[in-house]
Design a protein around this motif. Structure first.
Motif, PDB file in Angstrom:
ATOM      1  N   TYR A 145      -9.167   4.048  -3.690  1.00 39.64           N
ATOM      2  CA  TYR A 145      -8.435   5.255  -3.263  1.00 39.64           C
ATOM      3  C   TYR A 145      -6.844   5.122  -4.005  1.00 39.64           C
ATOM      4  O   TYR A 145      -5.873   5.925  -3.843  1.00 39.64           O
ATOM      5  CB  TYR A 145      -8.126   5.412  -1.725  1.00 39.64           C
ATOM      6  N   ILE A 166       0.857  -1.147  -0.062  1.00 39.33           N
ATOM      7  CA  ILE A 166       0.006  -0.179  -0.068  1.00 39.33           C
ATOM      8  C   ILE A 166       0.980   1.163  -0.089  1.00 39.33           C
ATOM      9  O   ILE A 166       2.067   1.332   0.453  1.00 39.33           O
ATOM     10  CB  ILE A 166      -0.938   0.133   1.376  1.00 39.33           C
ATOM     11  N   LYS A 167       0.351   2.381  -0.271  1.00 38.20           N
ATOM     12  CA  LYS A 167       1.140   3.522  -0.325  1.00 38.20           C
ATOM     13  C   LYS A 167       1.079   4.275   0.933  1.00 38.20           C
ATOM     14  O   LYS A 167       1.988   4.807   1.244  1.00 38.20           O
ATOM     15  CB  LYS A 167       0.594   4.556  -1.729  1.00 38.20           C
ATOM     16  N   ASP A 168      -0.246   4.470   1.268  1.00 38.83           N
ATOM     17  CA  ASP A 168      -0.471   5.297   2.550  1.00 38.83           C
ATOM     18  C   ASP A 168      -1.422   4.396   3.667  1.00 38.83           C
ATOM     19  O   ASP A 168      -2.530   4.074   3.402  1.00 38.83           O
ATOM     20  CB  ASP A 168      -1.057   6.448   2.227  1.00 38.83           C
ATOM     21  N   VAL A 183      -4.703   5.929   4.678  1.00 38.98           N
ATOM     22  CA  VAL A 183      -5.945   5.608   3.896  1.00 38.98           C
ATOM     23  C   VAL A 183      -6.586   4.216   3.965  1.00 38.98           C
ATOM     24  O   VAL A 183      -7.808   4.354   3.920  1.00 38.98           O
ATOM     25  CB  VAL A 183      -5.325   5.971   2.287  1.00 38.98           C
ATOM     26  N   CYS A 184      -5.742   3.176   4.190  1.00 41.85           N
ATOM     27  CA  CYS A 184      -6.562   2.066   4.554  1.00 41.85           C
ATOM     28  C   CYS A 184      -7.215   2.136   5.951  1.00 41.85           C
ATOM     29  O   CYS A 184      -8.341   1.415   5.985  1.00 41.85           O
ATOM     30  CB  CYS A 184      -5.275   0.807   4.387  1.00 41.85           C
ATOM     31  N   CYS A 201      -9.260  -1.493  -5.012  1.00 46.00           N
ATOM     32  CA  CYS A 201      -8.948  -0.182  -4.067  1.00 46.00           C
ATOM     33  C   CYS A 201      -9.636   1.170  -4.880  1.00 46.00           C
ATOM     34  O   CYS A 201      -9.130   1.768  -5.786  1.00 46.00           O
ATOM     35  CB  CYS A 201      -7.410  -0.154  -3.959  1.00 46.00           C
ATOM     36  N   ASN A 223      -4.335   3.246  -3.845  1.00 47.52           N
ATOM     37  CA  ASN A 223      -3.605   3.265  -2.714  1.00 47.52           C
ATOM     38  C   ASN A 223      -2.512   1.884  -2.921  1.00 47.52           C
ATOM     39  O   ASN A 223      -1.969   1.554  -1.943  1.00 47.52           O
ATOM     40  CB  ASN A 223      -4.173   3.227  -1.269  1.00 47.52           C
TER      41      ASN A 223
END
Lengths: 149, 445
Positions: free
Chosen positions: B235, B184-186, B189-190, B233, B237
């Motif tokens: 977002y 995941i990037k952030d 956000v999750c 996803c 993400n």
């Protein structure tokens, strides 16, 4: 120790391990003859040792189906029919360890019908052991183990 | 470096069609391999099933896919497809919330890789027959396909891939060393995401088939790179990243099933190097003649080396380790499994060194099998009579040395990090890896 100095030292040791001549006991070239029995899926004897410069004659005797022999590195081969003998003669002018393998499909385990020819010392094995030791020493010099816990 | 920033790659992963196209080619090839095994020539070196599965596929898997892409093979593996399509009642259509079949959760006692360890060992004990007999290869490939279908009917998601596949177990183990990852990037956000569609599915895609919540991913082992979470996803993400080799090994695992997977793979590579590539005919006879007394001795020795000798000496080495007692810090078992992480690069490189020899000496069979895949006398591409010829055998010893010495250095470095993490000395593990490397060098060179 200065890391740069360690690196230079390791590189020099690596060159020594890679290129330094190994001590060899010189023996005058001889004529060597081997009777090599081939059966599914093994050679007997399965390991041949000769000296560099020897003139080697392999008398391949196939005891069940058609078998052959191909010598890695020397790129030589011969095949023998069942019950027959085929002869391969060559000068062992390349030192080291070479696999020889059956070059005629002879049954299920044919790809693994393998023997080993060693000409002089097994240089690569000894040099590889040297490289392994150097790899560990290099790592230790970069990060001493005694204090890592 | 985030690869999914590349627009072309991202759109290719977001769309289902490119992956489906690859899947279909793979599935056709897989079914053809089964048929070739069952109805083609019994001569293994002239049968598509043996040549393409155990030479071509194996070479790509162990020399390229696993070291560089981790679970890249799982991303295109056709085995779970028919079962998954049946499970979903669709190939590409949006998911139906109502389960089509039993959709049970795999019992907790099986939610580990012990079954994968056992399934690998089961095949490994019969490997001499499996690798050389087309019928057996065909039966095993078919059995894996039907097992995946059967499990999809009973359990949710890809239970076969996750808990039973004999190949998936070691791919997962070694995928930790690969320089690619899905993450995941952030995290925030999750954390704020409602419904967790990456895990539970949504109108845009299916919940993770590998039963993984991407937000919790810290290593590659159980992510099958199916790309479903990239599609679900909301977002954007999820990213595919390039990273340094063996990044996952910085935080060693403390799970015993994964520790034993490392020993199984290390031991198997060493045993195969001796039995299959060594000059000892009696060992080959014992391994091939299944059911005989010699085979039972071989099987017992095989299991003894993997379950007793290798872990036994490893435990002994750890017990001799200078420094604080591991028992004082959560137990020797935890240290044992943590430090066994160091064996992962070594095992991978042992397999590379073993495979490079096997593949280079047998690759020329591929040309003949391509033209006459069933051994029926065809000559589709004019290469059916291509003579067997080993390739680049003069490069074998240097390549094997490079792999083995490189693996030793890589493992020793990993041991230093694992030892530091577990607060024990890494000296015994490095010595252990050194001795194992010497044995492998002796077997292969």
């Amino acid at each position: 120790m200065n890391p740069r100095f360690s690196l230079v030292l390791l590189a020099m040791a690596g060159l020594v391990v890679a290129f330094a001549p190994l001590p060899v006991s010189f023996t005058a070239p001889q004529t060597r003859t081997f009777e090599l029995d081939a059966r599914q899926f093994a050679y007997s004897p399965s390991e041949l040792h000769v000296s560099p410069g020897d003139t080697v004659t392999i008398r391949l005797v196939s005891t069940d189906v058609v078998h052959g022999i191909y010598i890695d590195g020397y790129d030589l081969s011969v095949t023998a029919d069942p019950g027959q003998t085929a002869t391969l003669t060559f000068v062992a002018d390349k030192p080291g360890s070479f696999r020889f393998r059956c070059n005629v499909t002879c049954g299920a385990m044919h790809p693994f019908m393998i023997g080993k020819l060693t000409v002089g010392a097994n240089d690569w094995l000894y040099r590889s052991i040297g490289f392994s030791i150097l790899a560990i020493l290099g790592l230790l010099s970069a990060r001493p183990l005694i204090t890592d816990y | 470096m985030e690869l999914t920033r590349l627009p072309l790659l991202k759109s290719a992963l977001k769309s289902r069609y490119p992956q489906l196209a690859v899947f279909i080619v793979m599935l056709v090839g897989y079914i053809f391999a089964i048929l070739a095994g069952l109805i083609g020539t019994p001569v293994g070196s002239h049968n598509f099933s043996i040549v393409f599965v155990w030479i071509a596929w194996w070479a790509i898997l162990i020399l390229v896919a696993v070291p560089f892409f981790g679970r890249g093979w799982c991303a295109v593996c056709p085995i779970p497809l028919p079962g998954e399509w049946l499970q979903r009642g669709a190939v590409l259509a949006p998911p139906d919330k109502k389960p089509k079949w039993l959709n049970l959760r795999v019992p907790k006692m099986f939610r580990n890789i012990w079954l994968q360890n056992l399934s690998f060992l089961l095949l490994a004990l019969f490997s001499s027959v499996l690798l050389t007999t087309p019928t057996i290869t065909g039966i095993v490939l078919a059995a894996m396909l039907f097992a995946a279908i059967g499990l999809s009917m009973v359990f949710e998601r890809r239970s076969f891939c996750r808990y039973l596949c004999p190949v998936g177990g070691f791919i997962g183990l070694y995928s930790q060393t690969a320089p690619a990852e899905l993450r995941i990037k952030d995290k925030q956000v999750c954390a704020k995401c409602e419904g967790k569609p990456c895990y539970n599915g949504s109108d845009t895609g299916y919940g993770c088939p590998w039963d993984v919540f991407p937000g919790g991913l810290t290593k590659n082992t159980y992510c099958g790179l199916c790309m479903e979470c990239i599609r679900t996803c909301p977002y954007d993400n999820i990213a595919i990243n390039l990273r340094p080799f063996s990044a996952d090994l910085a935080k060693p695992s403390a799970k015993m099933d994964e520790a034993f997977k490392a020993f199984i793979m290390l031991g198997s590579a060493m045993i195969y190097a001796g039995v299959l590539l060594g000059p000892w005919g009696a060992l080959k006879d014992a391994a091939y003649n299944v059911g005989t007394g010699a085979w039972f001795i071989y099987a017992a020795t095989f299991l003894g080396i993997i379950f007793v000798v290798l872990p036994g000496f490893f435990a002994l080495a750890l017990s001799l380790s200078p420094g604080p007692s591991p028992n004082g810090r959560g137990g020797g078992v935890r240290v044992f499994s943590s430090l066994s992480t160091s064996l992962i690069p070594l095992g991978l490189m042992f397999w590379v060194a073993f495979s490079v020899s096997f593949v280079l000496t047998n690759a020329s069979y591929i040309l003949a099998a391509l033209s006459d895949p069933l051994g029926l006398g065809w000559n589709l591409f004019g290469t059916a009579n291509a003579a067997w010829r080993p390739i680049l055998t003069s490069m074998l010893a240097p390549a094997q040395t490079l792999a083995l010495v490189g693996g030793l250095a890589w493992s020793a470095h990993t041991a230093q990090r694992s030892g530091h993490e577990a607060n024990v000395s890494s000296i015994p593990v490095i010595v252990y890896c050194f001795i194992a490397t010497l044995i492998m060098l002796w077997l292969l060179l």
